[in-house]
Enzyme design. Structure first.
Site, mmCIF file in Angstrom:
data_model
loop_
_atom_site.group_PDB
_atom_site.id
_atom_site.type_symbol
_atom_site.label_atom_id
_atom_site.label_comp_id
_atom_site.label_asym_id
_atom_site.label_seq_id
_atom_site.Cartn_x
_atom_site.Cartn_y
_atom_site.Cartn_z
ATOM 1 N N CYS A 168 -1.114 -4.561 -2.906
ATOM 2 C CA CYS A 168 -0.282 -3.523 -3.506
ATOM 3 C C CYS A 168 0.973 -3.255 -2.670
ATOM 4 O O CYS A 168 2.061 -3.018 -3.223
ATOM 5 C CB CYS A 168 -1.078 -2.242 -3.674
ATOM 6 S SG CYS A 168 -1.783 -1.587 -2.143
ATOM 7 N N ASP A 193 2.561 1.452 -10.819
ATOM 8 C CA ASP A 193 1.366 1.074 -10.049
ATOM 9 C C ASP A 193 1.141 -0.427 -10.174
ATOM 10 O O ASP A 193 1.059 -0.947 -11.296
ATOM 11 C CB ASP A 193 0.148 1.838 -10.593
ATOM 12 C CG ASP A 193 -1.041 1.771 -9.650
ATOM 13 O OD1 ASP A 193 -1.125 0.830 -8.846
ATOM 14 O OD2 ASP A 193 -1.901 2.685 -9.708
ATOM 15 N N HIS A 247 -4.050 2.841 -0.896
ATOM 16 C CA HIS A 247 -3.248 2.348 -2.012
ATOM 17 C C HIS A 247 -1.796 2.771 -1.824
ATOM 18 O O HIS A 247 -1.482 3.669 -1.030
ATOM 19 C CB HIS A 247 -3.778 2.901 -3.334
ATOM 20 C CG HIS A 247 -3.260 2.203 -4.549
ATOM 21 N ND1 HIS A 247 -3.118 0.840 -4.622
ATOM 22 C CD2 HIS A 247 -2.840 2.691 -5.760
ATOM 23 C CE1 HIS A 247 -2.655 0.506 -5.798
ATOM 24 N NE2 HIS A 247 -2.469 1.623 -6.516
#
Length: 625
Positions: free
Chosen positions: A405, A559, A538
């Site tokens: 991520c 996201d 995250h």
């Protein structure tokens, strides 16, 4: 009534007797009333009178009887002449020696209904003193009882002669004791020089005890003799000091203190009866237990560390390429992919990795323009909307799912910077994930973020290591991009929310739009790049902020976990509202403990870049609040 053994004075009670002894005899010089003996203790004087002057006691008793004879009838005088009276008293005394001891004490017998200790060859003090000091009638009656209980036999004279000889020999020994040592009394602190004196002294203790028991249950209860650990009876009224560490009782506090100090000197093991071997064994077992606990703790820490390494991609299990190949092989084995497609995708992946440019399979473009049109058309509940510059969305792929991520958010940021003229020196294309790892390693080599470099051991390529805000800041600085790290380290709103962070993001996007004198439009698309948002586990990209009619704020987030198919729904007017509900986040939806943001503020000059490299050893994020 008690009678003083020294001066024969009759006193009404035991308390007055003790006062009389203390004031009249113990505090003064004690002297024998029959001879010149003086300067001795009370016990020694009592022993002397009962042994050396027994005949005088009997003569005094006979004289008392003679004086009282005038009050008795002639028949009694004829029946009991003076000579016979004296002989009867002596016989009574001898019979008392030969009589068996009573059950109360091994060396006592009963006289006139009361227990009295035997003092070797002497008459009891209570009997002799009562005979001396009692009235004539009482003495006569007492002696009459004695005469009635005494029987004359033919062997009386011979036995009396033998006992007289034994008494005289013992009296001679007692009058000249041999000093062979020190004999302590087992019932008090007195130390005698002769064993015979000690014997008489102990019998005095027993006599006092019997008198206390005969006085009544109340007195006996109050002065009940305690029993030591050796089983010996102690005299009434003696205070015993119990050891708090064992069962020993001491006669005084000094002895108890010395005894307790011995316990403390030799340690608790001696006090509880443990041997040194037991103590050594206990210590050895304790050390073994501690060693086992350390080994178990070390194994647990090693396992936890391995889990963390695996979680953060530092377990040397391969990076982007190996994970992509394993996932494609798994798809072939499950029948989800044919072998020909596997080889084709593998060749494309190797070509992309060799060029260092992302293949664009997970990219979605045109999203910011679609959002701008949506808010222009349908934003009745919004007072103002601020959007960032045009930005592409990059989703996680099979090669970086679960750990990529941070890299994907960096690709989104670079896709926006490429469209700005002031960042024309940046690479034209968006790099692949392995290439981003190489860029971070190059930034470490320039001296940026040495602490982060040591954490990853200066190696990211070929791993699945997670990156965060500091790595993004380091690589942007190495590319001459001016960036800023802000740390929202604690909640600032009700319900553990971060209202200050929402206000800060609003100020970031609305600052450029408020420079003009005109009122800003309802929907504003700025020329600012997105903001990198990091929290535990995250990271996401902030691409805009909404301000509702009631003043509440919400953030628009891209996201990497959203698949390209989901993000394409923004491009359609029919599905934009549904996907927008997932992109929009209110303060109640961002409730992690801490957040970090990285915001781009411009371009660094060579001097500023060098200064940041030099100061990167003390790199600190700006904390709000």
């Amino acid at each position: 009534m008690p009678v003083c053994d020294i001066c024969c004075e009759e006193l009404p009670s035991e308390a007055e007797m003790r006062t009389h002894l203390l004031l009249g005899h113990m505090e003064n010089v004690m002297a024998c009333p029959f001879c010149s003996l003086s300067g001795v203790s009370y016990d020694e004087l009592s022993f002397h009178i009962n042994t050396a002057h027994i005949e005088k006691d009997c003569n005094d008793m006979n004289a008392t009887v003679v004086e009282s004879g005038e009050q008795i009838s002639n028949d009694w005088i004829a029946k009991s002449p003076i000579s016979t009276w004296t002989s009867s008293v002596k016989n009574t005394h001898k019979v008392s020696q030969a009589s068996p001891p009573s059950s109360g004490h091994p060396s006592s017998f009963r006289v006139n209904g009361m227990a009295s200790p035997i003092t070797g060859t002497t008459l009891s003090q209570e009997t002799s003193t009562s005979l001396k000091s009692s009235p004539p009638a009482a003495a006569t009656a007492s002696c009459a009882i004695k005469l009635d209980r005494t029987t004359q036999t033919p062997s009386t004279n011979s036995r009396r002669e033998r006992e007289d000889g034994h008494r005289k020999s013992k009296q001679k020994r007692l009058s000249s004791p041999i000093k062979e040592g020190h004999f302590p009394c087992p019932m008090c602190s007195l130390v005698c020089n002769d064993c015979f004196i000690l014997q008489e002294h102990v019998e005095l203790h027993l006599q006092d005890q019997d008198m206390t028991e005969a006085a009544g249950p109340d007195v006996g209860t109050s002065t009940e003799a305690s029993t030591t650990s050796n089983g010996r009876s102690e005299s009434p009224g003696v205070i015993r000091y119990e050891c708090p560490m064992c069962s020993l009782s001491c006669s005084n506090s000094t002895s108890l203190q010395e005894h307790v100090e011995l316990h403390l000197e030799y340690g608790s093991a001696s006090a509880t009866g443990h041997s040194p071997g037991d103590l050594t064994l206990a210590r050895k077992l304790q050390e073994e237990e501690k060693q086992k606990w350390r080994e178990v703790e070390s194994r647990r820490e090693a396992e936890d560390f391995k889990k963390l390494q695996k979680q953060f991609g530092l377990d040397n299990s391969g990076g982007y390429r190996k994970q992509m190949e394993r996932n494609m092989e798994r798809a072939v084995s499950r029948g989800q992919m044919v072998p020909a497609e596997f080889h084709r995708k593998r060749a494309e992946m190797l070509q992309s990795l060799a060029s260092g440019v992302d293949d664009g399979r997970s990219k979605t473009s045109g999203l910011m323009e679609a959002l701008y049109r949506y808010y222009q058309r349908d934003a009745s509940d919004c007072a103002h909307v601020w959007l960032c510059a045009e930005t592409d969305h990059y989703s996680s792929s099979e090669g970086d799912k679960g750990w990529g991520c941070g890299y994907r958010n960096f690709q989104m940021l670079l896709s926006s910077l490429h469209r700005m003229e002031q960042h024309s020196l940046l690479p034209v294309s968006v790099p692949s994930i392995p290439r981003v790892q190489a860029l971070i390693e190059e930034a470490w080599a320039q001296g940026l973020d040495p602490q982060g470099a040591s954490h990853f051991k200066h190696r990211l390529q070929g791993t699945r290591a997670w990156i965060g805000a500091t790595e993004i800041y380091a690589v942007l600085t190495s590319l001459s991009v001016k960036a800023r790290i802000v740390d929202f380290h604690k909640p600032t709103g009700p319900g553990d929310t971060h209202l200050r962070m929402f206000e800060w993001v609003k100020q970031y996007f609305s600052h450029s739009a408020s420079r003009s004198s005109r009122l800003p439009p309802k929907v504003v698309q700025t020329m600012l790049p997105p903001i990198y948002l990091q929290h535990q586990g995250h990271s996401r990209s902030i691409v805009g902020v909404e301000q509702k009619v009631n003043g509440n704020l919400s953030l628009l987030l891209f996201d990497p976990a959203f698949a390209p198919g989901e993000m394409r729904k923004v491009l359609s007017q029919d599905t934009a509202a549904s996907i927008l509900r997932r992109i929009r986040k209110f303060p109640g939806g961002l409730k992690h403990r801490q957040y970090q943001v990285v915001a781009v503020e411009g371009v660094l000059t060579p001097e500023e870049k060098q200064s940041r490299i030099l100061n990167s050893r003390t790199l600190c994020a700006e904390k709000i609040p």
